[in-house]
Design a protein around this motif. Structure first.
Motif, short mmCIF file in Angstrom:
data_model
loop_
_atom_site.label_atom_id
_atom_site.label_comp_id
_atom_site.label_asym_id
_atom_site.label_seq_id
_atom_site.Cartn_x
_atom_site.Cartn_y
_atom_site.Cartn_z
N ILE A 159 0.83 -1.21 0.00
CA ILE A 159 0.00 0.00 0.00
C ILE A 159 0.86 1.25 0.00
O ILE A 159 0.57 2.21 -0.71
CB ILE A 159 -0.97 -0.02 1.20
CG1 ILE A 159 -2.17 -0.85 0.84
CG2 ILE A 159 -1.33 1.34 1.68
CD1 ILE A 159 -3.28 -0.84 1.86
N GLN A 160 1.95 1.25 0.79
CA GLN A 160 2.84 2.42 0.83
C GLN A 160 3.52 2.63 -0.51
O GLN A 160 3.65 3.76 -0.98
CB GLN A 160 3.88 2.25 1.93
CG GLN A 160 3.30 2.30 3.32
CD GLN A 160 4.31 1.97 4.40
OE1 GLN A 160 5.43 1.55 4.13
NE2 GLN A 160 3.90 2.15 5.64
N MET A 161 3.93 1.55 -1.15
CA MET A 161 4.57 1.66 -2.46
C MET A 161 3.57 2.14 -3.51
O MET A 161 3.90 2.96 -4.36
CB MET A 161 5.19 0.32 -2.89
CG MET A 161 6.42 -0.05 -2.11
SD MET A 161 7.76 1.16 -2.18
CE MET A 161 8.14 1.16 -3.92
N ARG A 162 2.35 1.66 -3.44
CA ARG A 162 1.34 2.06 -4.42
C ARG A 162 1.01 3.55 -4.25
O ARG A 162 0.81 4.27 -5.22
CB ARG A 162 0.08 1.22 -4.27
CG ARG A 162 -0.89 1.42 -5.40
CD ARG A 162 -2.03 0.48 -5.37
NE ARG A 162 -2.40 0.14 -4.01
CZ ARG A 162 -3.44 -0.59 -3.69
NH1 ARG A 162 -4.21 -1.06 -4.62
NH2 ARG A 162 -3.72 -0.86 -2.45
N ASP A 163 0.98 4.03 -3.01
CA ASP A 163 0.72 5.45 -2.76
C ASP A 163 1.88 6.33 -3.24
O ASP A 163 1.67 7.40 -3.80
CB ASP A 163 0.46 5.71 -1.27
CG ASP A 163 -0.85 5.14 -0.78
OD1 ASP A 163 -1.70 4.77 -1.63
OD2 ASP A 163 -1.03 5.03 0.45
N SER A 164 3.12 5.87 -3.01
CA SER A 164 4.29 6.66 -3.35
C SER A 164 4.69 6.55 -4.82
O SER A 164 5.17 7.51 -5.41
CB SER A 164 5.48 6.24 -2.49
OG SER A 164 5.22 6.46 -1.13
N TYR A 165 4.51 5.36 -5.40
CA TYR A 165 4.95 5.11 -6.77
C TYR A 165 3.87 4.37 -7.56
O TYR A 165 4.04 3.21 -7.92
CB TYR A 165 6.25 4.29 -6.77
CG TYR A 165 7.37 4.93 -6.00
CD1 TYR A 165 8.11 5.97 -6.55
CD2 TYR A 165 7.69 4.50 -4.71
CE1 TYR A 165 9.14 6.57 -5.84
CE2 TYR A 165 8.72 5.09 -4.00
CZ TYR A 165 9.44 6.13 -4.56
OH TYR A 165 10.46 6.71 -3.86
N PRO A 166 2.74 5.02 -7.85
CA PRO A 166 1.64 4.33 -8.54
C PRO A 166 2.03 3.82 -9.92
O PRO A 166 1.47 2.83 -10.40
CB PRO A 166 0.54 5.39 -8.61
CG PRO A 166 1.22 6.70 -8.40
CD PRO A 166 2.43 6.42 -7.57
N GLU A 167 3.00 4.45 -10.56
CA GLU A 167 3.41 4.04 -11.90
C GLU A 167 3.98 2.63 -11.93
O GLU A 167 3.94 1.95 -12.95
CB GLU A 167 4.43 5.03 -12.49
CG GLU A 167 5.76 5.10 -11.78
CD GLU A 167 5.82 5.98 -10.53
OE1 GLU A 167 6.91 6.15 -9.98
OE2 GLU A 167 4.77 6.50 -10.10
N LEU A 168 4.49 2.14 -10.80
CA LEU A 168 5.02 0.77 -10.74
C LEU A 168 3.92 -0.27 -10.91
O LEU A 168 4.18 -1.39 -11.32
CB LEU A 168 5.73 0.53 -9.41
CG LEU A 168 7.06 1.24 -9.20
CD1 LEU A 168 7.58 0.96 -7.81
CD2 LEU A 168 8.06 0.84 -10.24
N PHE A 169 2.71 0.11 -10.59
CA PHE A 169 1.59 -0.83 -10.62
C PHE A 169 0.81 -0.75 -11.92
O PHE A 169 -0.18 -1.46 -12.09
CB PHE A 169 0.68 -0.60 -9.41
CG PHE A 169 1.38 -0.88 -8.11
CD1 PHE A 169 1.33 -2.14 -7.54
CD2 PHE A 169 2.12 0.10 -7.48
CE1 PHE A 169 1.99 -2.42 -6.36
CE2 PHE A 169 2.78 -0.16 -6.29
CZ PHE A 169 2.72 -1.43 -5.73
N LEU A 170 1.23 0.09 -12.86
CA LEU A 170 0.54 0.24 -14.13
C LEU A 170 1.08 -0.69 -15.19
O LEU A 170 0.44 -0.89 -16.21
CB LEU A 170 0.64 1.69 -14.62
CG LEU A 170 0.02 2.74 -13.71
CD1 LEU A 170 0.28 4.13 -14.26
CD2 LEU A 170 -1.45 2.49 -13.52
N SER A 171 2.26 -1.27 -14.97
CA SER A 171 2.87 -2.13 -15.98
C SER A 171 2.16 -3.47 -16.04
O SER A 171 1.23 -3.75 -15.29
CB SER A 171 4.35 -2.33 -15.66
OG SER A 171 4.49 -3.06 -14.46
N GLY A 172 2.63 -4.34 -16.89
CA GLY A 172 2.02 -5.64 -17.08
C GLY A 172 2.36 -6.65 -16.01
O GLY A 172 2.03 -7.82 -16.14
N VAL A 173 3.01 -6.24 -14.93
CA VAL A 173 3.37 -7.16 -13.86
C VAL A 173 2.10 -7.55 -13.12
O VAL A 173 1.28 -6.72 -12.74
CB VAL A 173 4.37 -6.50 -12.89
CG1 VAL A 173 4.66 -7.42 -11.73
CG2 VAL A 173 5.63 -6.11 -13.61
N SER A 174 1.90 -8.84 -12.91
CA SER A 174 0.70 -9.28 -12.20
C SER A 174 0.97 -9.28 -10.70
O SER A 174 1.71 -10.09 -10.20
CB SER A 174 0.28 -10.67 -12.67
OG SER A 174 1.32 -11.58 -12.43
#
Length: 127
Positions: free
Chosen positions: A108-123
């Motif tokens: 959750i902390q990573m998603r809040d700080s770096y949302p762009e990491l969660f936009l890629s095709g990584v599941s």
């Protein structure tokens, strides 16, 4: 969130030994705000290898002697049980002038700080 990876810098010359447990090191002017005597547990022997050399001017050291690393990608995901609480973690690969390293971070902390990491095709499973 800024993440620091403990790394060794140098090599630096040992100027003087202080007993069996401390050494005075010849530090460059950019590290002049550091005390130059270190406990031997903080030092490592070094065998020269040209591929290990990192130009110190490539690493931007801040006033508080930290440097910034940025997350490159998410490599893995897991959940951890702590006292009846489930926490989602992601393995983040960090990059900077000193190379790559990986750490487990709270998702959750990573998603809040770096949302762009969660936009890629990584599941990655998001709560």
């Amino acid at each position: 969130m800024q993440k620091l990876t403990p790394r060794f810098i140098g090599p630096y010359q040992i100027l003087k030994r202080h007993g069996n447990v401390a050494c005075q090191i010849a530090l460059p002017p950019s590290l002049s705000n550091l005390h130059s005597v270190f406990h031997v547990s903080q030092l490592r022997n070094y065998i020269f290898d040209p591929s290990h050399v990192i130009e110190s001017n490539k690493v931007q050291i801040k006033e508080n002697l930290t440097f910034e690393t940025l997350p490159l990608r998410i490599e893995d995901q897991k959940t951890k049980e702590l006292r009846g609480k489930t926490i989602s973690l992601v393995k983040v690969v960090w990059g900077g002038a000193t190379g790559e390293s990986a750490t487990w971070e709270v998702q959750i902390q990573m998603r809040d700080s770096y949302p762009e990491l969660f936009l890629s095709g990584v599941s990655v499973c998001l709560p």
